[in-house]
Structures are given as structure tokens and as C-alpha cells.
Design a protein around this motif. Sequence first.
Motif, PDB file in Angstrom:
ATOM      1  N   THR A  84     -29.742 -21.199 -21.003  1.00  0.00           N
ATOM      2  CA  THR A  84     -30.255 -19.874 -21.345  1.00  0.00           C
ATOM      3  C   THR A  84     -29.783 -19.367 -22.713  1.00  0.00           C
ATOM      4  O   THR A  84     -30.478 -18.575 -23.346  1.00  0.00           O
ATOM      5  CB  THR A  84     -29.852 -18.824 -20.288  1.00  0.00           C
ATOM      6  N   LEU A  85     -28.608 -19.822 -23.183  1.00  0.00           N
ATOM      7  CA  LEU A  85     -28.052 -19.299 -24.433  1.00  0.00           C
ATOM      8  C   LEU A  85     -28.175 -20.300 -25.578  1.00  0.00           C
ATOM      9  O   LEU A  85     -28.133 -21.514 -25.370  1.00  0.00           O
ATOM     10  CB  LEU A  85     -26.568 -18.939 -24.254  1.00  0.00           C
ATOM     11  N   GLN A  86     -28.299 -19.754 -26.800  1.00  0.00           N
ATOM     12  CA  GLN A  86     -28.291 -20.584 -27.998  1.00  0.00           C
ATOM     13  C   GLN A  86     -26.856 -20.950 -28.355  1.00  0.00           C
ATOM     14  O   GLN A  86     -25.908 -20.275 -27.950  1.00  0.00           O
ATOM     15  CB  GLN A  86     -28.943 -19.823 -29.167  1.00  0.00           C
ATOM     16  N   LEU A  87     -26.681 -22.024 -29.155  1.00  0.00           N
ATOM     17  CA  LEU A  87     -25.350 -22.493 -29.538  1.00  0.00           C
ATOM     18  C   LEU A  87     -24.535 -21.388 -30.200  1.00  0.00           C
ATOM     19  O   LEU A  87     -23.339 -21.215 -29.907  1.00  0.00           O
ATOM     20  CB  LEU A  87     -25.474 -23.689 -30.485  1.00  0.00           C
ATOM     21  N   GLU A  88     -25.145 -20.607 -31.081  1.00  0.00           N
ATOM     22  CA  GLU A  88     -24.420 -19.540 -31.783  1.00  0.00           C
ATOM     23  C   GLU A  88     -23.935 -18.468 -30.817  1.00  0.00           C
ATOM     24  O   GLU A  88     -22.828 -17.945 -30.946  1.00  0.00           O
ATOM     25  CB  GLU A  88     -25.306 -18.913 -32.863  1.00  0.00           C
ATOM     26  N   SER A  89     -24.755 -18.139 -29.823  1.00  0.00           N
ATOM     27  CA  SER A  89     -24.358 -17.151 -28.820  1.00  0.00           C
ATOM     28  C   SER A  89     -23.195 -17.664 -27.986  1.00  0.00           C
ATOM     29  O   SER A  89     -22.256 -16.915 -27.677  1.00  0.00           O
ATOM     30  CB  SER A  89     -25.543 -16.827 -27.899  1.00  0.00           C
ATOM     31  N   ILE A  90     -23.246 -18.948 -27.624  1.00  0.00           N
ATOM     32  CA  ILE A  90     -22.167 -19.552 -26.832  1.00  0.00           C
ATOM     33  C   ILE A  90     -20.865 -19.542 -27.629  1.00  0.00           C
ATOM     34  O   ILE A  90     -19.800 -19.177 -27.117  1.00  0.00           O
ATOM     35  CB  ILE A  90     -22.529 -20.994 -26.426  1.00  0.00           C
ATOM     36  N   SER A  91     -20.947 -19.939 -28.919  1.00  0.00           N
ATOM     37  CA  SER A  91     -19.762 -19.990 -29.766  1.00  0.00           C
ATOM     38  C   SER A  91     -19.160 -18.604 -29.959  1.00  0.00           C
ATOM     39  O   SER A  91     -17.935 -18.427 -29.899  1.00  0.00           O
ATOM     40  CB  SER A  91     -20.116 -20.605 -31.126  1.00  0.00           C
ATOM     41  N   THR A  92     -20.012 -17.606 -30.183  1.00  0.00           N
ATOM     42  CA  THR A  92     -19.529 -16.226 -30.360  1.00  0.00           C
ATOM     43  C   THR A  92     -18.830 -15.744 -29.096  1.00  0.00           C
ATOM     44  O   THR A  92     -17.732 -15.176 -29.160  1.00  0.00           O
ATOM     45  CB  THR A  92     -20.697 -15.274 -30.694  1.00  0.00           C
ATOM     46  N   ALA A  93     -19.452 -15.953 -27.946  1.00  0.00           N
ATOM     47  CA  ALA A  93     -18.866 -15.506 -26.675  1.00  0.00           C
ATOM     48  C   ALA A  93     -17.534 -16.192 -26.415  1.00  0.00           C
ATOM     49  O   ALA A  93     -16.561 -15.564 -25.971  1.00  0.00           O
ATOM     50  CB  ALA A  93     -19.835 -15.780 -25.531  1.00  0.00           C
ATOM     51  N   GLY A  94     -17.461 -17.500 -26.704  1.00  0.00           N
ATOM     52  CA  GLY A  94     -16.219 -18.237 -26.507  1.00  0.00           C
ATOM     53  C   GLY A  94     -15.109 -17.740 -27.413  1.00  0.00           C
ATOM     54  O   GLY A  94     -13.960 -17.565 -26.974  1.00  0.00           O
TER      55      GLY A  94
ATOM     56  N   PHE B  83     -22.444  -7.826 -35.171  1.00  0.00           N
ATOM     57  CA  PHE B  83     -23.304  -6.749 -34.676  1.00  0.00           C
ATOM     58  C   PHE B  83     -24.360  -6.366 -35.708  1.00  0.00           C
ATOM     59  O   PHE B  83     -25.471  -5.951 -35.357  1.00  0.00           O
ATOM     60  CB  PHE B  83     -22.467  -5.518 -34.317  1.00  0.00           C
ATOM     61  N   THR B  84     -24.013  -6.519 -36.999  1.00  0.00           N
ATOM     62  CA  THR B  84     -24.968  -6.160 -38.064  1.00  0.00           C
ATOM     63  C   THR B  84     -25.951  -7.291 -38.354  1.00  0.00           C
ATOM     64  O   THR B  84     -27.027  -7.047 -38.896  1.00  0.00           O
ATOM     65  CB  THR B  84     -24.216  -5.809 -39.368  1.00  0.00           C
ATOM     66  N   THR B  85     -25.574  -8.529 -37.998  1.00  0.00           N
ATOM     67  CA  THR B  85     -26.445  -9.665 -38.320  1.00  0.00           C
ATOM     68  C   THR B  85     -27.135 -10.268 -37.100  1.00  0.00           C
ATOM     69  O   THR B  85     -28.262 -10.745 -37.199  1.00  0.00           O
ATOM     70  CB  THR B  85     -25.631 -10.776 -39.030  1.00  0.00           C
ATOM     71  N   ASN B  86     -26.440 -10.277 -35.975  1.00  0.00           N
ATOM     72  CA  ASN B  86     -27.030 -10.826 -34.757  1.00  0.00           C
ATOM     73  C   ASN B  86     -26.512 -10.050 -33.552  1.00  0.00           C
ATOM     74  O   ASN B  86     -25.571 -10.462 -32.883  1.00  0.00           O
ATOM     75  CB  ASN B  86     -26.686 -12.317 -34.614  1.00  0.00           C
ATOM     76  N   ARG B  87     -27.131  -8.917 -33.316  1.00  0.00           N
ATOM     77  CA  ARG B  87     -26.666  -7.989 -32.286  1.00  0.00           C
ATOM     78  C   ARG B  87     -26.669  -8.617 -30.890  1.00  0.00           C
ATOM     79  O   ARG B  87     -25.823  -8.324 -30.055  1.00  0.00           O
ATOM     80  CB  ARG B  87     -27.539  -6.733 -32.310  1.00  0.00           C
ATOM     81  N   THR B  88     -27.625  -9.510 -30.646  1.00  0.00           N
ATOM     82  CA  THR B  88     -27.730 -10.136 -29.318  1.00  0.00           C
ATOM     83  C   THR B  88     -26.461 -10.899 -28.965  1.00  0.00           C
ATOM     84  O   THR B  88     -25.972 -10.821 -27.830  1.00  0.00           O
ATOM     85  CB  THR B  88     -28.937 -11.096 -29.273  1.00  0.00           C
ATOM     86  N   ASN B  89     -25.914 -11.655 -29.942  1.00  0.00           N
ATOM     87  CA  ASN B  89     -24.691 -12.419 -29.695  1.00  0.00           C
ATOM     88  C   ASN B  89     -23.549 -11.515 -29.253  1.00  0.00           C
ATOM     89  O   ASN B  89     -22.795 -11.835 -28.330  1.00  0.00           O
ATOM     90  CB  ASN B  89     -24.269 -13.183 -30.956  1.00  0.00           C
ATOM     91  N   VAL B  90     -23.415 -10.378 -29.935  1.00  0.00           N
ATOM     92  CA  VAL B  90     -22.329  -9.440 -29.620  1.00  0.00           C
ATOM     93  C   VAL B  90     -22.534  -8.825 -28.244  1.00  0.00           C
ATOM     94  O   VAL B  90     -21.587  -8.702 -27.452  1.00  0.00           O
ATOM     95  CB  VAL B  90     -22.235  -8.335 -30.693  1.00  0.00           C
TER      96      VAL B  90
END
Length: 435
Positions: A343-353, A401-408
Motif C-alpha cells: 500500500t505504501l511507496q518506498l519514500e513513505s515507508i522510509s519516512t515513517a521508519g 510536510f512542505t514537500t510531501n504532506r502524505t508521507n508526514v
Amino acid sequence: MNENSNKEEKVSLKEAISIGIGGMVGGGIFAVLGLATDLAKGGTPISFLIAGAIALITAYSYAKLSVSFPDKGGTVKFINKGFGITVFSGGINNLLWISYIIMLSLYASAFGSYAPNLFAITNSQTLDAHIYGSVIIIIATLINYYSIAVVGKIESIAVIIKLVILLAFVAIGIYGLSSSTHLEQLSISNWESPLNLVVAGMMIFVAYEGFELIANAAPDIENPKKNIPKAYYGSVIFVIFLYIIISIITVGSLDFDEIATAKDYVLAEAAKPMLGTIGFTIITVAALISTFSAINASLYGGSRVSFELSQDDELPHQLTYQLWNQPIGLLITMVATLVLVNTLQLESISTAGSVGFLLIFACVNYVGFKLHKEIKSNKYITLIGCLSCSIALLTLIIKQFTTNRTNVLIAVGIVLFCFLIEFIYKRNEKNKAAN
């Protein structure tokens, strides 16, 4: 006979350092190198240095706590020692379990990105990356259910293979840089802004988190007062230099456009200018072995964390139940990982981790500061560690948050979920006790 048996069960300094290196040089470098380069450009080595510096300071707190409170629970025990059994400590420890799951997703995503390349080389039909990632999670789970001893053997062999290949890559890469036409990409003029270098470092901070596995082995390390600190510092410093050199070779060997195109498998692509298809294949195989072994070890680690939390009354006691001779947490960890990786993109996974581990490490550093007299630590170093992790965490969140709010939103949502679960559990237990 008993004395000899006990000696054999002890973990030597060399083995303890291997645990730390193996935990860090798992799938992380293969998964996030392209992401770091995309964010920091020529300053990628500096980003790895920044992240490594925070990891090294945090290792100081871990070393002092591990010597004073050696326990197989590792981080879980340190948090409980510093904060007591509270909703806060429970939330942080829940986050540790979830962070293991996030790391598993990262490794599975990396496996899924490299696997199609291997099949493409052999002219075989390739499948979607998510399928490869999902299948390897299921296979590793079955191995964990079959035998923990097999997991240990796979990890021991994999650590040697991946280090030999990566060190060979470094040796050949340094030689190859002398004739590279892309060395100017490392010049300061090609660095991103200082803020972006910090953010890139924090995005890939997950590549360093594995040193905390030494804490789980602390009770079994021989001559602990001397060897535990050496294990932490030796493993982290070695990996910092390894990552910096690998990032220098990568940026110095490939054009930025080539790096962007091969972002998910950039380390294999970086081997092409030096060794052609053979180099690409070897690094691809190394990535598959590394990510597979990391998945194996992290599945076991994640299930142990859930078991520890249940024993400490921070999660329902049902998590201590066994399913096919393993904690039920192993199955839950597998299912949750399959959900995230699909369900998540690599960047989202890395940010969350990175958000998860920076928050956890900030708390561990704070425990080191709070208990500095008891553990005989320098309170200023532990305080610097706490502030560094906290500032890095805030910087990452604000910038992202300013560049990829979804990840945050995903990362913060996961953190809040961990605390909400703990709050509901504690309230229910309190109501049961009152009735």
C-alpha cells in the motif's frame, strides 16, 4: 562441563560487532541510497555522515544502558526503566514493534525492486515488484516457523557474503573513480542546501537503526563492561565509513539522471561502469541476499518485541500465546508487513521508519540523561543525543510536510495509533480491575 558450556554460549566481541554491522548493513543501504542521492545530490556522503553522527551519539546511551541493565528486551527494557510502565512508555514500545514492521516493508520493497533485474538478466519473465516483496515475506515467515536456528544460520552466512561483496565493490569502485567522468558531481557546487542535506540524512536514518540489536544480546556478551561499548562504537563507525565510501562511489560513477532512473536499485547500477553486466548481477544478488536475511532477522525481532510488551502488560496477554511453536506476534507482524508493502511507496515507508526510530532514540537518549548517575554516563553527551534526535525529527517532519504532506501524515498517524492503542488497552485494564 557447565563452565565450558557457559563459555561457549557467550557472545565474543567479534560476534557482537557482527550483530551490529549485520543489523545496519541489511537491506537499508540497498533501499535508501537512491532516495538519499535524489534528495542530496552531490552532498549525499555528507547526509550519510550526519545520520551516522546521530547514530554514534545514540550508541553512547545504548552502551551505557546495556552495561547497566543487560536484558534481552533491549530497547523495551530501557524505555520502561526510564519512564515506568505507563501509557507513554507503552506507546513508544508499541512504536518499536511497528517500526520493525516498517523496516520489514522497506526490506521487502528493496527485494521487490532488485528481483526483476535478476530475472531480466536471465531473459525470464518478470512480475510486479509487490509480488516479489510479498512472496519473500511469506517465505521468511515460514522459515521462522520452521526453525529459529535456521534463521540464525542464514543471518551468519548472509553477513559474510554481503560484506565481502560490498567491500569488493568499494575496492574496485575507488580504483574506478580515477577514470570516472562524473567526479565533478561530488563538488560543493552540486550539493543541495544544508537543510536538504540534513533532511536527506534523516530520510535514510533507517539505514543505521540496526545497531540497537546489540542491546538484545547484551546479557550474553563476554566481558560486558569493555566489549559492549566497543561493539556499539566499532560497528557504527565501520558502517559510517562504509556508507560514505559507497555513496561517494555511486555519485562519482553515475550521472544524476542515471541515478534518478535507477533510484530503487542504484547500487547495482553503480557497479555497471566498473564491471558491466557482471557487476550489476553480483550487486543484485548481494541485495537479494541482504534483504532476505534482514527480513528473516527482523521478523524474529518483531515477534519478540510483541512478546516482551505482552509480558510487561503493555499489550494484551494473548500476544504471549504460541502459534506453531512461535509467538502469535510473528503472524501479526507478517500480515501487517504485507499490508504496508502493498500500500505504501518506498519514500513513505522510509519516512515513517525514520520518524519512528528518531523518536525512539530520542527517548532512549533521554533515559540515558535521566539515569546518568546510575549508569555512570556523561549527562551532556546523552542530552546532546536527545536534542539531536529531536531536532532531526522536527526538521524531517517540517520539511517533508512542505514537500510531501502524505508521507508526514502517514508517519504521524502511525505514531498516534501506537499511543491510542496503548491508551485504550490501559483504560480497559483499569476498568476491569475496578469491576
